[in-house]
Motif scaffolding. Structure first.
Motif, PDB file in Angstrom:
ATOM      1  N   ALA A 224       0.742  -0.828  -0.146  1.00  0.00           N
ATOM      2  CA  ALA A 224      -0.325   0.037  -0.151  1.00  0.00           C
ATOM      3  C   ALA A 224       0.972   1.465   0.042  1.00  0.00           C
ATOM      4  O   ALA A 224       0.480   2.265  -0.762  1.00  0.00           O
ATOM      5  N   HIS A 225       1.919   0.763   0.760  1.00  0.00           N
ATOM      6  CA  HIS A 225       2.820   2.353   0.724  1.00  0.00           C
ATOM      7  C   HIS A 225       4.647   2.501   0.964  1.00  0.00           C
ATOM      8  O   HIS A 225       5.022   1.925   0.939  1.00  0.00           O
ATOM      9  N   PRO A 226       4.578   1.829  -0.994  1.00  0.00           N
ATOM     10  CA  PRO A 226       6.185   1.020  -1.094  1.00  0.00           C
ATOM     11  C   PRO A 226       7.331   2.239  -1.295  1.00  0.00           C
ATOM     12  O   PRO A 226       7.820   2.241  -0.286  1.00  0.00           O
ATOM     13  N   ASP A 227       7.165   3.940  -1.485  1.00  0.00           N
ATOM     14  CA  ASP A 227       7.196   5.071  -1.116  1.00  0.00           C
ATOM     15  C   ASP A 227       7.409   4.984  -0.365  1.00  0.00           C
ATOM     16  O   ASP A 227       8.752   5.652   0.380  1.00  0.00           O
ATOM     17  N   LEU A 228       6.966   5.030   0.688  1.00  0.00           N
ATOM     18  CA  LEU A 228       6.718   5.649   2.206  1.00  0.00           C
ATOM     19  C   LEU A 228       7.909   4.270   3.043  1.00  0.00           C
ATOM     20  O   LEU A 228       8.994   4.945   3.443  1.00  0.00           O
ATOM     21  N   VAL A 229       7.576   3.810   2.496  1.00  0.00           N
ATOM     22  CA  VAL A 229       9.056   2.425   2.998  1.00  0.00           C
ATOM     23  C   VAL A 229      10.559   2.884   2.481  1.00  0.00           C
ATOM     24  O   VAL A 229      11.184   2.138   3.238  1.00  0.00           O
ATOM     25  N   LYS A 230      10.018   2.598   1.377  1.00  0.00           N
ATOM     26  CA  LYS A 230      11.626   2.908   0.595  1.00  0.00           C
ATOM     27  C   LYS A 230      12.248   4.464   1.448  1.00  0.00           C
ATOM     28  O   LYS A 230      14.022   4.012   1.506  1.00  0.00           O
ATOM     29  N   ALA A 231      11.676   5.490   1.708  1.00  0.00           N
ATOM     30  CA  ALA A 231      12.002   6.342   2.576  1.00  0.00           C
ATOM     31  C   ALA A 231      12.296   6.425   4.449  1.00  0.00           C
ATOM     32  O   ALA A 231      13.147   6.762   4.032  1.00  0.00           O
ATOM     33  N   PHE A 232      11.729   5.128   4.641  1.00  0.00           N
ATOM     34  CA  PHE A 232      12.042   4.859   5.922  1.00  0.00           C
ATOM     35  C   PHE A 232      13.405   4.099   5.852  1.00  0.00           C
ATOM     36  O   PHE A 232      14.509   4.022   6.299  1.00  0.00           O
ATOM     37  N   VAL A 233      12.988   2.831   4.761  1.00  0.00           N
ATOM     38  CA  VAL A 233      14.585   2.560   4.153  1.00  0.00           C
ATOM     39  C   VAL A 233      16.294   3.784   4.305  1.00  0.00           C
ATOM     40  O   VAL A 233      17.195   3.069   4.542  1.00  0.00           O
ATOM     41  N   LYS A 234      15.813   4.019   3.528  1.00  0.00           N
ATOM     42  CA  LYS A 234      16.816   5.502   3.514  1.00  0.00           C
ATOM     43  C   LYS A 234      17.229   6.506   4.321  1.00  0.00           C
ATOM     44  O   LYS A 234      18.571   6.386   4.167  1.00  0.00           O
ATOM     45  N   VAL A 235      16.761   6.615   5.106  1.00  0.00           N
ATOM     46  CA  VAL A 235      16.944   7.703   6.398  1.00  0.00           C
ATOM     47  C   VAL A 235      17.410   6.442   7.922  1.00  0.00           C
ATOM     48  O   VAL A 235      18.174   6.406   8.015  1.00  0.00           O
ATOM     49  N   THR A 236      17.210   5.031   7.101  1.00  0.00           N
ATOM     50  CA  THR A 236      17.540   4.089   8.231  1.00  0.00           C
ATOM     51  C   THR A 236      19.507   4.018   7.689  1.00  0.00           C
ATOM     52  O   THR A 236      20.448   3.917   8.769  1.00  0.00           O
ATOM     53  N   GLY A 237      19.564   3.941   6.333  1.00  0.00           N
ATOM     54  CA  GLY A 237      20.963   3.501   5.743  1.00  0.00           C
ATOM     55  C   GLY A 237      21.630   5.275   6.126  1.00  0.00           C
ATOM     56  O   GLY A 237      22.528   4.817   6.265  1.00  0.00           O
ATOM     57  N   ASP A 238      21.042   6.234   5.328  1.00  0.00           N
ATOM     58  CA  ASP A 238      21.426   7.799   5.923  1.00  0.00           C
ATOM     59  C   ASP A 238      22.895   7.342   7.534  1.00  0.00           C
ATOM     60  O   ASP A 238      23.897   8.226   7.813  1.00  0.00           O
ATOM     61  N   ALA A 239      21.846   6.592   8.520  1.00  0.00           N
ATOM     62  CA  ALA A 239      22.291   6.615   9.792  1.00  0.00           C
ATOM     63  C   ALA A 239      23.288   6.237   9.726  1.00  0.00           C
ATOM     64  O   ALA A 239      24.300   5.983  10.431  1.00  0.00           O
ATOM     65  N   THR A 240      23.537   4.422   8.990  1.00  0.00           N
ATOM     66  CA  THR A 240      24.428   4.149   9.272  1.00  0.00           C
ATOM     67  C   THR A 240      25.843   4.832   8.494  1.00  0.00           C
ATOM     68  O   THR A 240      26.725   4.541   9.654  1.00  0.00           O
ATOM     69  N   ALA A 241      25.613   5.706   7.562  1.00  0.00           N
ATOM     70  CA  ALA A 241      26.747   5.803   7.208  1.00  0.00           C
ATOM     71  C   ALA A 241      27.633   6.729   8.106  1.00  0.00           C
ATOM     72  O   ALA A 241      27.576   7.396   7.573  1.00  0.00           O
ATOM     73  N   ALA A 242      26.151   7.640   7.995  1.00  0.00           N
ATOM     74  CA  ALA A 242      27.138   8.848   8.886  1.00  0.00           C
ATOM     75  C   ALA A 242      27.896   7.954  10.253  1.00  0.00           C
ATOM     76  O   ALA A 242      28.902   8.339  10.269  1.00  0.00           O
ATOM     77  N   TYR A 243      28.130   7.297  11.468  1.00  0.00           N
ATOM     78  CA  TYR A 243      28.228   6.710  11.742  1.00  0.00           C
ATOM     79  C   TYR A 243      29.103   5.718  10.999  1.00  0.00           C
ATOM     80  O   TYR A 243      30.541   5.850  11.692  1.00  0.00           O
ATOM     81  N   ARG A 244      29.543   5.357   9.844  1.00  0.00           N
ATOM     82  CA  ARG A 244      30.623   4.245   9.357  1.00  0.00           C
ATOM     83  C   ARG A 244      32.087   5.315   9.381  1.00  0.00           C
ATOM     84  O   ARG A 244      33.030   4.806   8.727  1.00  0.00           O
ATOM     85  N   ALA A 245      31.048   6.401   8.411  1.00  0.00           N
ATOM     86  CA  ALA A 245      31.714   7.390   8.422  1.00  0.00           C
ATOM     87  C   ALA A 245      32.750   8.035   9.399  1.00  0.00           C
ATOM     88  O   ALA A 245      34.207   8.699   8.553  1.00  0.00           O
ATOM     89  N   ASN A 246      32.688   8.480  10.101  1.00  0.00           N
ATOM     90  CA  ASN A 246      33.001   8.905  11.617  1.00  0.00           C
ATOM     91  C   ASN A 246      33.239   8.690  12.531  1.00  0.00           C
ATOM     92  O   ASN A 246      32.214   9.269  13.365  1.00  0.00           O
ATOM     93  N   PRO A 247      33.453   7.109  12.900  1.00  0.00           N
ATOM     94  CA  PRO A 247      32.943   6.483  14.510  1.00  0.00           C
ATOM     95  C   PRO A 247      33.382   7.519  15.321  1.00  0.00           C
ATOM     96  O   PRO A 247      32.227   7.380  16.375  1.00  0.00           O
TER      97      PRO A 247
END
Length: 337
Positions: A224-247
């Protein structure tokens, strides 16, 4: 985890028969409410959760619900009370084996030293016989405990394995009611202060039992909400990337550590060390053949086979690919906000 075993799995079977329904609202609507079940695990996505970033990205209202274990999350998704949930690989495998309508949308972390068996009065595996060892049943910790016992050639029936949630484990340890526990941080970090680690999930992974944490979604909601799920995954991935870039920037005095501590109950000064108990893959890494592109399906299948062998589930599936897909992380990686 709830007091699961056969009783809770029976509840999961009943819940899986429930036909969940969702409001027919547009995928990107302020009228949409997302019910998300999270666990107080020390990991990067606690930061956007604290900041309200998920709400901004999805343009939806989010109802965050805290759970103490993955089995509770699975039951909530099956009943329709949450749409997206945080689970470990063991409850995910159990749910997929029962063909509940769920799909893995992103990996959070590969569990390393963030879960472990901590004991007192025990110096070697053979000493576990007759001891009271607590763990949340059907969790990744439970799976790792059973895998470790198998590796040590110890019959689980000779160990008094108790089904307790993490907060209950902390209380039982403080009272001296248990001899040990296989559990995760932040409870693990507390019991390690007066206990000895006999094995970590990094050890268990080397013995053939890797575990991980993931975000899953109800298939009805995802459809029902594929774009919303993609946005959720994007935010989650960005958080991981931010930590990985400078733990190192996520140090004990950082705002990131403060936010994680507030949402998890961990001590702020311990957050940096607890984060190092996981391996956090980026969206691009998750999409690869070793993880959501193939390896995760094999891991879920292997976990399911072990759970069946241990009598925790009645049967396994021939193919688990319907429950794991790389397309969510692939699509999310293309988004920009």
């Amino acid at each position: 985890m709830t007091k699961l075993s056969r009783r809770a799995f029976a509840a999961l079977i009943a819940a899986s028969a429930v036909s969940t329904s969702f409001l027919a609202t547009p995928a990107w609507s302020a009228e949409t409410t997302i019910n998300i079940g999270y666990q107080p695990i020390v990991e990067p996505s606690r930061v956007p959760q604290a900041d309200g970033t998920y709400e901004k990205a999805t343009k939806a209202k989010i109802n965050w619900q805290k759970f103490d274990g993955g089995a509770d999350v699975i039951a909530a998704i099956a009943s329709g009370s949450i749409d997206i949930g945080y689970v470990g690989s063991s409850p995910l495998a159990a749910a997929a084996s029962r063909q509940l309508p769920i799909e893995t949308i992103a990996l959070v972390g590969l569990i390393s030293e963030a879960e472990a068996l901590a004991v007192r009065g025990v110096t070697k595996p053979e000493d576990l016989a007759g001891k009271k060892i607590a763990t949340p049943f059907v969790s990744t910790a439970h799976y790792s405990l059973l895998t470790a016992l198998k590796h040590w050639n110890i019959d689980p029936k000779t160990v008094n394995i108790l089904n307790l949630r993490p907060p209950e484990i902390a209380a039982a340890w403080a009272r001296g009611d248990i001899d040990g526990a296989y559990v995760w941080d932040p409870v693990l970090s507390e019991i390690k202060k007066t206990g000895t680690v006999l094995a970590t999930s990094a050890d268990v992974a080397n013995w053939g039992g890797p575990t991980f944490d993931a975000w899953i979604v109800s298939k009805n909601f995802a459809d029902a909400h594929p774009d919303l799920v993609k946005a959720f995954v994007k935010v989650t991935g960005d958080a991981t990337a931010a930590y990985r870039a400078n733990p190192e920037a996520w140090n004990a005095t950082s705002p990131e550590a403060a936010k994680i501590a507030r949402l998890t109950g961990a001590k702020q000064e311990e957050v940096p060390a607890l984060l190092k108990g996981y391996i956090f893959p980026t969206l691009q890494e998750q999409a690869g053949a070793d993880l959501l592109g193939g390896g995760t399906v094999k891991a879920v299948a292997a976990t399911s086979a072990f759970l069946k062998e241990q009598g925790k589930i009645p049967a396994t599936l021939d193919d688990y690919s319907a429950y794991v897909s790389p397309h969510w992380v692939q699509d999310a990686a293309k988004l920009s906000f």
